[in-house]
Design a protein around this motif. Structure first.
Motif, PDB file in Angstrom:
ATOM      1  N   TYR A 159     -65.050   1.595  55.783  1.00 18.63           N
ATOM      2  CA  TYR A 159     -64.227   2.803  55.656  1.00 18.63           C
ATOM      3  C   TYR A 159     -63.335   2.732  54.417  1.00 18.63           C
ATOM      4  O   TYR A 159     -62.286   3.368  54.360  1.00 18.63           O
ATOM      5  N   GLY A 160     -63.781   1.942  53.420  1.00 17.49           N
ATOM      6  CA  GLY A 160     -63.066   1.881  52.140  1.00 17.49           C
ATOM      7  C   GLY A 160     -63.885   2.559  51.059  1.00 17.49           C
ATOM      8  O   GLY A 160     -63.401   3.397  50.314  1.00 17.49           O
ATOM      9  N   LEU A 161     -65.168   2.192  50.993  1.00 12.29           N
ATOM     10  CA  LEU A 161     -66.102   2.706  49.985  1.00 12.29           C
ATOM     11  C   LEU A 161     -65.577   2.491  48.569  1.00 12.29           C
ATOM     12  O   LEU A 161     -65.976   3.203  47.652  1.00 12.29           O
ATOM     13  N   GLU A 162     -64.665   1.590  48.392  1.00 12.45           N
ATOM     14  CA  GLU A 162     -64.293   1.060  47.078  1.00 12.45           C
ATOM     15  C   GLU A 162     -63.758  -0.347  47.316  1.00 12.45           C
ATOM     16  O   GLU A 162     -63.363  -0.698  48.433  1.00 12.45           O
ATOM     17  N   MET A 163     -63.758  -1.105  46.224  1.00 10.41           N
ATOM     18  CA  MET A 163     -63.486  -2.544  46.321  1.00 10.41           C
ATOM     19  C   MET A 163     -62.232  -2.892  47.121  1.00 10.41           C
ATOM     20  O   MET A 163     -62.278  -3.644  48.079  1.00 10.41           O
ATOM     21  N   LYS A 164     -61.098  -2.303  46.693  1.00  7.98           N
ATOM     22  CA  LYS A 164     -59.825  -2.765  47.258  1.00  7.98           C
ATOM     23  C   LYS A 164     -59.784  -2.563  48.781  1.00  7.98           C
ATOM     24  O   LYS A 164     -59.433  -3.467  49.536  1.00  7.98           O
ATOM     25  N   THR A 165     -60.175  -1.388  49.225  1.00  4.80           N
ATOM     26  CA  THR A 165     -60.074  -1.094  50.661  1.00  4.80           C
ATOM     27  C   THR A 165     -61.139  -1.839  51.465  1.00  4.80           C
ATOM     28  O   THR A 165     -60.879  -2.280  52.593  1.00  4.80           O
ATOM     29  N   GLU A 166     -62.336  -1.992  50.894  1.00  2.00           N
ATOM     30  CA  GLU A 166     -63.367  -2.765  51.619  1.00  2.00           C
ATOM     31  C   GLU A 166     -62.881  -4.196  51.876  1.00  2.00           C
ATOM     32  O   GLU A 166     -63.052  -4.725  52.976  1.00  2.00           O
ATOM     33  N   MET A 167     -62.247  -4.802  50.858  1.00  3.14           N
ATOM     34  CA  MET A 167     -61.754  -6.186  51.037  1.00  3.14           C
ATOM     35  C   MET A 167     -60.563  -6.193  52.004  1.00  3.14           C
ATOM     36  O   MET A 167     -60.407  -7.107  52.812  1.00  3.14           O
ATOM     37  N   LYS A 168     -59.740  -5.136  51.933  1.00  2.00           N
ATOM     38  CA  LYS A 168     -58.595  -5.022  52.855  1.00  2.00           C
ATOM     39  C   LYS A 168     -59.100  -4.980  54.308  1.00  2.00           C
ATOM     40  O   LYS A 168     -58.515  -5.600  55.205  1.00  2.00           O
ATOM     41  N   LEU A 169     -60.210  -4.290  54.535  1.00  2.00           N
ATOM     42  CA  LEU A 169     -60.758  -4.195  55.896  1.00  2.00           C
ATOM     43  C   LEU A 169     -61.257  -5.548  56.397  1.00  2.00           C
ATOM     44  O   LEU A 169     -61.016  -5.925  57.552  1.00  2.00           O
ATOM     45  N   LEU A 170     -61.955  -6.283  55.532  1.00  2.00           N
ATOM     46  CA  LEU A 170     -62.455  -7.608  55.945  1.00  2.00           C
ATOM     47  C   LEU A 170     -61.284  -8.556  56.194  1.00  2.00           C
ATOM     48  O   LEU A 170     -61.273  -9.309  57.177  1.00  2.00           O
ATOM     49  N   ASP A 171     -60.277  -8.496  55.321  1.00  2.00           N
ATOM     50  CA  ASP A 171     -59.105  -9.370  55.510  1.00  2.00           C
ATOM     51  C   ASP A 171     -58.354  -8.992  56.788  1.00  2.00           C
ATOM     52  O   ASP A 171     -57.867  -9.861  57.510  1.00  2.00           O
ATOM     53  N   ALA A 172     -58.278  -7.680  57.063  1.00  2.00           N
ATOM     54  CA  ALA A 172     -57.575  -7.236  58.281  1.00  2.00           C
ATOM     55  C   ALA A 172     -58.304  -7.728  59.527  1.00  2.00           C
ATOM     56  O   ALA A 172     -57.665  -8.158  60.507  1.00  2.00           O
ATOM     57  N   ALA A 173     -59.632  -7.698  59.509  1.00  2.00           N
ATOM     58  CA  ALA A 173     -60.404  -8.201  60.670  1.00  2.00           C
ATOM     59  C   ALA A 173     -60.126  -9.683  60.870  1.00  2.00           C
ATOM     60  O   ALA A 173     -59.931 -10.152  62.007  1.00  2.00           O
ATOM     61  N   THR A 174     -60.089 -10.437  59.790  1.00  2.00           N
ATOM     62  CA  THR A 174     -59.831 -11.881  59.880  1.00  2.00           C
ATOM     63  C   THR A 174     -58.427 -12.134  60.429  1.00  2.00           C
ATOM     64  O   THR A 174     -58.235 -13.010  61.283  1.00  2.00           O
TER      65      THR A 174
END
Ligand code: NIG
Ligand code: FE
Length: 422
Positions: free
Chosen positions: A157-172
């Motif tokens: 739900y980012g569809l761009e670098m910063k938010t995609e990485m934010k989502l993976l980090d948030a899951a972790t």
């Protein structure tokens, strides 16, 4: 020889389902072999299972002196659920789509109008990581109370670098605050962002995002679908993921038959998911190459879609796993509800559906050797169901019959369940 000391014993279960399978999924004629032990018990030391059998055999085999005892008289004991397909992390909600779908507006039309995934992307880009962690942690807690002890979590739900990485980090980070184990999947290719073409975005996913995602995720996934990512674009993304060390899952043949099941088999994907329109040659190829079919009946319900043909997969020898597909389009945290749906719309038997929600779901995440069954040496992720047999999981829906959840040998949930009628 002194007997091994148990820290926790669960005993006198009317039924104990082991799902014993030697580290493999249950498939074909064995798809419903749940390994029932009447008057069952199990002993745990620390995080591991040290004995499983009848109550008298287990009590003979271990030293129970300092153990906590759970009496499961009249109840069912089974492995914790593994939810192998969720879009765990996002911001906002999409309740307005219930009415649109009831009026007959299709999923891809809502997306074209800038709703659907695009709406969630706008909300998610605007959210802080802390908000996303809080949302995900709350969802994990709801899932845990419903018996889920391991969850796969996709970005997307980012569809761009910063938010995609934010989502993976948030899951972790959410996983660190929850007893639930979380396995991350990078799904940058979940939709085409509104300001790029599919080819431009495919290149950005491959060149920029996968190198950053590879240390944050275990799997790479793509929404391979008409008007989203073609088979060719999906192949390029998943192959780039593989090269970077990310294993393969794929949203395949969900809304149209695109050849997604064939692609999954060709790439030796760990799982192919949805598969409502999978072709018979795709199913045969999956059987040959060992790809697990992840079926998601709650999505059929929420999106008013047809249901996957579970029997075709089982008959072909493909292991079938179940997940919730928790996401803002399908707000369902419940594996028991998914089991109940599978037994009606996917025509699975209760035994097959419960195996699909435990050992096969673990296999779809490459974890059939450590979770998903109650066998010696495995992680002690265990449920006590307040019902005298497992069929109740398929039979009664809309209430929570999970009374106790044990995660890594510790009691983490004790629910007040409604009394069973006599
Ligand atoms: O698995 N099909 C694509 N992805 C999700 C839905 C995501 C959404 O609509 O937000 C699915 O159903
Ligand atoms: Fe999905």
């Amino acid at each position: 020889m002194p007997k091994p000391k148990a820290t926790l014993i669960i005993q006198n279960a009317a039924e104990l389902l082991t799902m014993a399978s030697n580290g493999k999924p249950l498939a074909g004629k064995a798809a419903g072999n749940v390994g029932t032990i009447p008057n069952g018990a199990m002993a745990i030391a620390g995080e591991r299972i040290i004995a499983v059998g009848t109550t008298s055999a287990v009590l003979k085999a271990v030293d129970a002196t300092d153990a906590r005892i759970i009496d499961a008289t009249g109840k069912t004991v089974l492995p914790g659920f593994v939810d192998c397909h969720t879009h765990l992390v996002f911001a906002g909600s999409r309740e307005e789509e219930v009415e649109l779908k009831a009026q007959g507006v299709p999923y891809l039309e809502i997306l074209k109008r800038g709703g659907g995934i695009h709406k969630t992307v706008r909300k998610t880009r605007a959210a802080t990581e802390a908000q996303l962690v809080q949302n995900a942690t709350r969802t994990l807690q709801t899932m845990l109370q419903l018996g889920t002890t391991t969850v796969e979590a996709k970005s997307g739900y980012g569809l761009e670098m910063k938010t995609e990485m934010k989502l993976l980090d948030a899951a972790t980070k959410a996983a660190k605050q929850s007893p639930v184990d979380v396995i991350n999947t990078f799904l940058g290719a979940h939709a085409v962002p509104q300001d790029l073409t599919a080819d431009q975005y495919t290149k950005a996913v491959i060149d920029n995002m996968i190198p950053e995602a590879q240390r944050r995720a275990e799997y790479c996934d793509v929404f391979c679908e008409k008007d989203v990512f073609t088979v060719d674009q999906s192949r390029r993304i998943l192959e780039a993921g593989k090269k970077a060390g990310l294993k393969t899952r794929i949203h395949a043949d969900q809304l149209h038959q695109t050849g997604g099941a064939e692609l999954a088999a060709d790439l030796k994907a760990t799982s192919a998911d949805h598969l409502i329109h999978a072709s018979s040659s795709g199913i045969a190829a999956m059987a040959k190459n060992g790809t697990v079919a992840v079926l998601l009946p709650a999505t059929g319900l929420s999106s008013l879609l047809p249901y996957a043909n579970a029997r075709a997969f089982i008959d072909a020898g493909v292991p079938v796993a179940l997940g919730t597909d928790f996401n803002p389009n399908c707000w369902c945290e419940s594996m028991p509800f998914s089991i109940a749906l599978a037994c009606r719309y996917l025509k699975m038997t209760p035994s097959e559906a419960i195996a699909a929600a435990t050992i096969n779901s673990a296999a779809s995440l490459d974890r059939a050797d450590s979770i998903g069954s109650l066998e010696l040496g495995k992680q002690a992720d265990i449920l006590v169901l307040d019902a005298p047999n497992h069929t109740f999981l398929a039979y009664q829906f809309g209430v929570n019959r999970i009374e106790t959840v044990v995660k890594k040998g510790k009691v983490v949930v004790e629910n007040e369940t409604s009394k069973m009628p006599t």
